[in-house]
Scaffold this active site. Structure first.
Site, PDB file in Angstrom:
ATOM      1  N   SER A 108     -24.641  64.985  -6.686  1.00 25.81           N
ATOM      2  CA  SER A 108     -24.768  64.117  -5.524  1.00 25.81           C
ATOM      3  C   SER A 108     -23.896  62.863  -5.553  1.00 25.81           C
ATOM      4  O   SER A 108     -24.364  61.738  -5.381  1.00 25.81           O
ATOM      5  CB  SER A 108     -26.224  63.732  -5.296  1.00 25.81           C
ATOM      6  N   ASP A 154     -31.381  63.163  -2.056  1.00 26.79           N
ATOM      7  CA  ASP A 154     -30.321  62.548  -2.863  1.00 26.79           C
ATOM      8  C   ASP A 154     -30.368  61.023  -2.769  1.00 26.79           C
ATOM      9  O   ASP A 154     -30.236  60.316  -3.767  1.00 26.79           O
ATOM     10  CB  ASP A 154     -28.943  63.042  -2.402  1.00 26.79           C
TER      11      ASP A 154
END
Ligand code: GLA
Length: 361
Positions: A108, A154
């Site tokens: 991420s 995320d």
């Protein structure tokens, strides 16, 4: 303030794959690798973006109509656009990014870029938003400007991370809980080293299939579905049914995993990780042969308790739960076998948990 430095970590998804945009449950952990943004105020109303990893800087007039450039700059630009939409008062600035987070490995980097940008703007111009608001604003940037219909996982992981803690997110209530991680275990990330950018196509298709399943089941979101609802003739294609089974199964696995985590019963936690990968492979079809191969190798490697793909899928990396004492050796052994079998070289990363995103100075 004339200048600020911010840091936003990447994350690993421990369990709960594609559950976030289905209002489900997810367990993750922020790691100690991430993106640093150095920002300083300019005297004009331009934004100058620069990245250590790319030659091209971008100079953008703050008041211009922003449209996507299809480059990495879209993440910070999307954040800028959302901040302006919210009425946050901003001036011109230079932001320079550096990263020790490997790109394209499912850790991420996109959320780290968004969150480090948001904190830089807020820090420079003295505006305050709470962590959940920042997470949602960054998700909106990715949804609206980059065009990936991601959930909150995320961004929440990057903002709410804490050393030695996992993060449990209930994506319906948006409550976040930090759960102490038992010592003596490590998380090992092994990139499959096959390039596959997540630019929206497959990811957004999965999202649509999940929404279709919820609609056909007559529930607000797949969070409200259970396995019993998915048997018999229920008026949906086999593909859509399997997508729903993955989400229902993942939600069950996260709920089963939490007591294991609290008790330090990591063998059972690991078994849930294998089950999660199997469901990705057969139901959600967001694995690729290289990830399956890595999981197979990991399963036969001493010290490994569980392995699964982590993050969106379609490439990226697997995550292994390993005994601390065996972590380095297991990474080495898995990478060696993978190279022998596929000719792909990969560099395993033993992840340390890390603090959440912050303004450093
Ligand atoms: C990507 C997305 C997240 C989440 C995961 C899969 O990382 O950005 O929102 O959907 O995939 O769990």
């Amino acid at each position: 303030m004339q200048g600020v430095r911010t840091f936003a970590p990447g994350r690993i998804e421990l369990l709960g794959n594609h559950t976030d945009y289905n209002e489900g449950y997810v367990l993750s952990m922020a790691i100690d690798l991430g993106i640093t943004a150095d920002a300083k105020v300019r005297s004009d109303r331009n934004l100058l973006l620069h990245s250590e990893q790319s030659d091209d800087g971008a100079l953008i007039p703050l008041d211009a109509e922003l449209s996507p450039t299809k480059t990495w700059a879209d993440y910070p630009l999307g954040v800028l656009k959302e901040l302006l939409k919210k009425g946050v008062k901003l001036g011109g600035c230079d932001i320079s990014f550096s990263s020790n987070l490997p790109l394209g490995t499912g850790l991420s980097s996109s959320a780290a870029l968004e969150v480090s940008t948001a904190l830089a703007f807020l820090g420079l111009f003295g505006e305050k938003l709470d962590k959940l608001e920042i997470a949602k604003l960054c998700r909106a940037a990715e949804n609206n400007f980059v065009g990936v219909g991601c959930g909150l996982l995320d961004q929440v992981s990057s903002l709410f991370g804490a050393a030695n803690h996992a993060i449990f997110l209930d994506c319906r209530s948006e409550e976040v809980e930090q759960i102490a991680m038992p010592p003596d275990y490590r998380w090992l990330v092994i990139p499959c080293a096959v390039k596959h950018e997540l630019t929206g196509g497959e990811y957004n298709e999965r999202r649509e299939q999940c929404y279709e399943a919820a609609k056909r089941l007559g529930v607000p979101a797949l969070r409200d579905a259970n396995m019993a609802m998915l048997g018999g003739d229920i008026g949906m294609s086999d593909v859509v049914r399997r997508r729903a089974m993955h989400i229902v199964g993942e939600n069950q696995r996260v709920q089963a995993a939490i007591p294991y985590l609290r008790k330090g019963d990591m063998k059972d936690f690991g078994a849930l990780m294998y089950a999660s990968h199997e469901s990705s492979r057969t139901n959600f079809e967001n694995s690729i042969p290289e990830l399956d191969q890595l999981v197979d190798i990991a399963r036969k490697t001493p010290g490994v308790l569980g392995a699964r793909l982590t993050g969106g899928g379609f490439g990226g990396a697997i995550l292994c739960l390993v005994d601390e004492a065996a972590a380095e050796a297991a990474g080495h052994a898995i990478a060696g076998k993978y190279r022998d079998q596929t000719a792909h070289s990969t560099t395993p990363i033993v992840c340390q948990s890390g603090a959440g995103a912050q303004i450093l100075d």
